[in-house]
Design an enzyme around this catalytic site. Structure first.
Site, PDB file in Angstrom:
ATOM      1  N   ARG A 167       8.939 -12.497 -10.177  1.00 24.06           N
ATOM      2  CA  ARG A 167       9.238 -13.330 -11.002  1.00 24.06           C
ATOM      3  C   ARG A 167       7.806 -13.488 -11.986  1.00 24.06           C
ATOM      4  O   ARG A 167       6.752 -13.166 -11.377  1.00 24.06           O
ATOM      5  CB  ARG A 167       9.366 -14.633 -10.415  1.00 24.06           C
ATOM      6  CG  ARG A 167      10.810 -14.778  -9.993  1.00 24.06           C
ATOM      7  CD  ARG A 167      11.286 -16.354  -9.624  1.00 24.06           C
ATOM      8  NE  ARG A 167      10.492 -17.105  -8.893  1.00 24.06           N
ATOM      9  CZ  ARG A 167      10.636 -17.229  -7.348  1.00 24.06           C
ATOM     10  NH1 ARG A 167      11.992 -16.827  -7.001  1.00 24.06           N
ATOM     11  NH2 ARG A 167       9.678 -17.751  -6.690  1.00 24.06           N
ATOM     12  N   ASP A 223       0.811  -1.309   0.045  1.00 19.05           N
ATOM     13  CA  ASP A 223       0.071   0.038   0.017  1.00 19.05           C
ATOM     14  C   ASP A 223       0.868   1.219   0.135  1.00 19.05           C
ATOM     15  O   ASP A 223       1.653   1.425   0.687  1.00 19.05           O
ATOM     16  CB  ASP A 223      -0.951  -0.079   1.338  1.00 19.05           C
ATOM     17  CG  ASP A 223      -1.852   1.126   1.397  1.00 19.05           C
ATOM     18  OD1 ASP A 223      -3.153   0.629   0.811  1.00 19.05           O
ATOM     19  OD2 ASP A 223      -1.663   2.206   1.457  1.00 19.05           O
ATOM     20  N   ILE A 224       0.621   2.164  -0.903  1.00 20.73           N
ATOM     21  CA  ILE A 224       1.407   3.224  -0.857  1.00 20.73           C
ATOM     22  C   ILE A 224       1.226   4.340   0.138  1.00 20.73           C
ATOM     23  O   ILE A 224      -0.060   4.678   0.576  1.00 20.73           O
ATOM     24  CB  ILE A 224       1.029   4.139  -2.411  1.00 20.73           C
ATOM     25  CG1 ILE A 224       1.362   3.142  -3.560  1.00 20.73           C
ATOM     26  CG2 ILE A 224       2.078   5.257  -2.487  1.00 20.73           C
ATOM     27  CD1 ILE A 224       1.097   3.964  -4.649  1.00 20.73           C
ATOM     28  N   GLU A 240       4.605 -14.984 -10.453  1.00 19.88           N
ATOM     29  CA  GLU A 240       3.878 -14.338  -9.197  1.00 19.88           C
ATOM     30  C   GLU A 240       2.803 -13.268  -9.647  1.00 19.88           C
ATOM     31  O   GLU A 240       2.920 -12.685 -10.393  1.00 19.88           O
ATOM     32  CB  GLU A 240       4.873 -13.776  -8.374  1.00 19.88           C
ATOM     33  CG  GLU A 240       5.855 -14.770  -7.731  1.00 19.88           C
ATOM     34  CD  GLU A 240       7.143 -14.139  -7.457  1.00 19.88           C
ATOM     35  OE1 GLU A 240       7.468 -13.077  -7.536  1.00 19.88           O
ATOM     36  OE2 GLU A 240       8.057 -14.922  -6.576  1.00 19.88           O
ATOM     37  N   ASN A 267      -1.934  13.141  -4.396  1.00 17.92           N
ATOM     38  CA  ASN A 267      -2.968  13.786  -5.377  1.00 17.92           C
ATOM     39  C   ASN A 267      -3.265  15.142  -4.982  1.00 17.92           C
ATOM     40  O   ASN A 267      -3.304  15.900  -6.015  1.00 17.92           O
ATOM     41  CB  ASN A 267      -4.357  12.610  -4.998  1.00 17.92           C
ATOM     42  CG  ASN A 267      -4.456  11.445  -6.092  1.00 17.92           C
ATOM     43  OD1 ASN A 267      -3.873  11.365  -7.089  1.00 17.92           O
ATOM     44  ND2 ASN A 267      -5.278  10.465  -5.576  1.00 17.92           N
ATOM     45  N   GLU A 284      -4.800   2.612  -4.393  1.00 18.87           N
ATOM     46  CA  GLU A 284      -3.303   2.662  -4.132  1.00 18.87           C
ATOM     47  C   GLU A 284      -2.723   1.275  -3.448  1.00 18.87           C
ATOM     48  O   GLU A 284      -1.635   1.305  -2.770  1.00 18.87           O
ATOM     49  CB  GLU A 284      -2.760   3.694  -3.614  1.00 18.87           C
ATOM     50  CG  GLU A 284      -2.600   3.823  -2.054  1.00 18.87           C
ATOM     51  CD  GLU A 284      -3.790   3.653  -1.223  1.00 18.87           C
ATOM     52  OE1 GLU A 284      -4.986   3.509  -1.741  1.00 18.87           O
ATOM     53  OE2 GLU A 284      -3.867   3.951   0.079  1.00 18.87           O
TER      54      GLU A 284
END
Ligand code: GTP
Length: 529
Positions: A430, A398-399, A433, A406, A441
């Protein structure tokens, strides 16, 4: 005028010759009967250039007298001329009759030259009747008679007829040998018509041997020579060979032009036997090129000429093979049509399945980042639950403070950050995945077959990569970090959705711990962080 001079001028000016010959005949009539007869013979010959019927009548009147006065050369020549006239008038049986008489007399008189002329004439008549076997028989005899004569013209004539037979029977190797044997006699006899014919034949052999450059050289000279001589019989055949040559070179435009020329020339001299052969050859050509529709068209034209040339009565001879051929061509056309329809159907099917593919891809992917979307992720989690119970780890990324991005830089820059984040995650993982944008986000990374220790390393590495990424390149002063919640079954199966809840709880802990860090839960041996 002397008889010898008349003879010489015969080829140059037939009309004058006839008048002069008649005048001479009148003078000599009483005093020198043989001389008068010779002159009348020349006059009849000259008349033959204009009016073969009148000339034949005159010869018929002359023949008994020539015989009586033992003017054998003139007598045999008259019989030979009558054979030629009958051919010109289209009366082939009469021609055979006249030349047979000539042959018989020549044999009695041991005149090899006229024996050869008569044999060649009979052979020509059988050719016109399409009886190539008999024609060849007479041409062989003609060559046998011509060989000891040491007369280049007889030899060249016999060779050319034999070569024509061989070509008609598709015996190209033998035709090639005969062409070499004939070469000198054709050159020496200085007959330009025969030279044109010789080049046509040699061009045909080269064409058959696929020596296209040599074939083209011969055919081009043959065309020039035959056109200059207005020798349409050969010119049209040369054009037809050029049609075949350009078909081989796959130059459809040139080929069509030569075919049209060949047909026009043959039509101009009403040579329907040639038109029949051209139509058959064109049918074969189109068949070889796989163009069944054109092949069928030309086969029908061929049948029309065949009927015209040989009469309806001859058609049954062809009937069986014709029916088979027509059937085969029609089948092929149908097959081609079906194939085209099938190809069209396949194309539509492919287009539809491509559309379906892109629709289903769209339904399962996130339009902004191109990653899998929430629906795809959930399908995948369900699928994994139904399959073998694997070691499994799950990361929720999660950012941090994305709302502030924003707010500070605008929604468009926010979008760019989300896209860049997707690239960083893809770069760090990989291929097998699954990375999904769960919403807003928040990203999920599914790590099948990965135990806790490795999953933690991956998560820590990811966290560092995001922190160290050059976010400034998107907007000056911009910086992004992530918090990661990790849950791992560490090899002891647990439903994926439970794993997801655990990862979410771990993420909450990471946020609470100040963000830009990893927190985890190992679900198989009790919870720990
Ligand atoms: N630019 C952009 N913003 C989005 C998109 N989807 C969600 N958001 C924004 O993401 C922000 C999420 O904010 P929050 O849920 O408060 O979380 P946060 O600001 O990252 O704070 P923490 O997660 O607690 O660190 C909201 O402002 C949403 O409008 C998107 O597709 N594009």
């Amino acid at each position: 005028m002397q008889l010898e001079q008349l003879l010489e001028s015969l080829d140059l000016s037939p009309f004058d010759t006839r008048e002069a010959a008649l005048a001479l005949a009148a003078q000599c009539a009483a005093a020198d009967k043989p001389r008068a007869l010779k002159a009348r013979h020349l006059a009849a010959k000259a008349l033959g250039r204009r009016d073969t019927v009148a000339s034949t009548q005159e010869y018929q009147r002359l023949l008994p007298a020539l015989r009586r006065y033992q003017l054998w050369d003139e007598y045999l020549a008259a019989l030979d001329e009558c054979g030629g006239h009958a051919m010109v008038q289209g009366n082939v049986n009469e021609a055979i009759h006249q030349w047979s008489a000539c042959l018989e007399e020549a044999m009695v008189l041991q005149n090899g030259f006229f024996a050869v002329q008569a044999l060649l004439g009979i052979g020509k008549a059988f050719w016109v009747l399409n009886d190539f076997k008999s024609a060849h028989h007479y041409h062989c005899l003609a060559l046998e008679f011509a060989l000891p004569l040491q007369d280049k013209a007889s030899l060249a004539g016999a060779y050319l007829c034999l070569i024509a037979d061989m070509l008609a029977a598709d015996r190209y190797t033998e035709a090639g040998i005969a062409l070499r044997l004939a070469h000198l006699s054709v050159l020496d006899c200085k007959n330009r018509h025969w030279q044109a014919e010789y080049l046509l034949f040699r061009g045909r052999v080269y064409l058959e041997q696929r020596q296209l450059a040599l074939a083209e050289a011969d055919l081009t000279v043959a065309l020039l020579q035959s056109t200059a001589l207005s020798f349409s019989w050969v010119a049209s055949q040369v054009e037809f060979q050029l049609f075949k040559l350009y078909c081989l070179r796959q130059d459809g435009q040139e080929a069509a032009q030569h075919l049209a020329n060949a047909e026009a020339q043959a039509k101009a001299i009403q040579a329907t036997s040639l038109l029949e052969r051209f139509a058959f050859g064109t049918y074969q050509q189109h068949k070889a090129q796989g163009d069944s529709r054109e092949a069928l068209k030309y086969y029908r034209i061929y049948l029309e000429y065949y009927e015209q040339n040989h009469g309806r009565a001859c058609l049954p001879r062809l009937a069986q093979s014709t029916a088979r051929r027509l059937q085969r061509l029609e089948n092929r056309i149908e097959l081609t049509q079906r194939k085209q329809e099938n190809a069209l159907l396949c194309q539509t099917l492919n287009q539809q399945s491509a559309q379906l593919d892109s629709l289903s891809r769209a339904a399962l992917s996130d339009p902004l980042t191109g990653l899998a979307n929430r629906r795809h992720l959930e399908q995948q989690l369900d699928r994994l639950d139904q399959q073998a119970r694997l070691p499994m780890s799950l990361l929720i990324v999660d950012i941090d403070y994305f709302k502030q991005v924003n707010d500070a830089y605008g929604h468009a820059i926010g979008d760019l950050v989300l896209q860049r984040m997707a690239s960083v995650l893809q770069f760090a993982c990989r291929n097998n995945e699954l990375i999904a944008r769960y919403g807003g986000e928040e990203f999920y990374i599914l790590l099948p077959q990965v135990l806790f220790a490795d999953a933690r390393q991956i998560a820590e590495r990811l966290c560092a990569m995001v922190e160290n990424h050059d976010w400034d390149s998107i907007a000056r002063g911009l910086h992004a970090t992530v918090s990661i919640g990790l849950a791992s079954n560490n090899g002891h199966w647990l439903p994926c959705r439970t794993l997801a809840l655990e990862a979410d709880a771990a993420l909450y802990e990471a946020k609470a711990a100040g963000r830009n860090c990893v927190r985890w839960r190992i679900t198989s041996s009790g919870l720990m962080s």
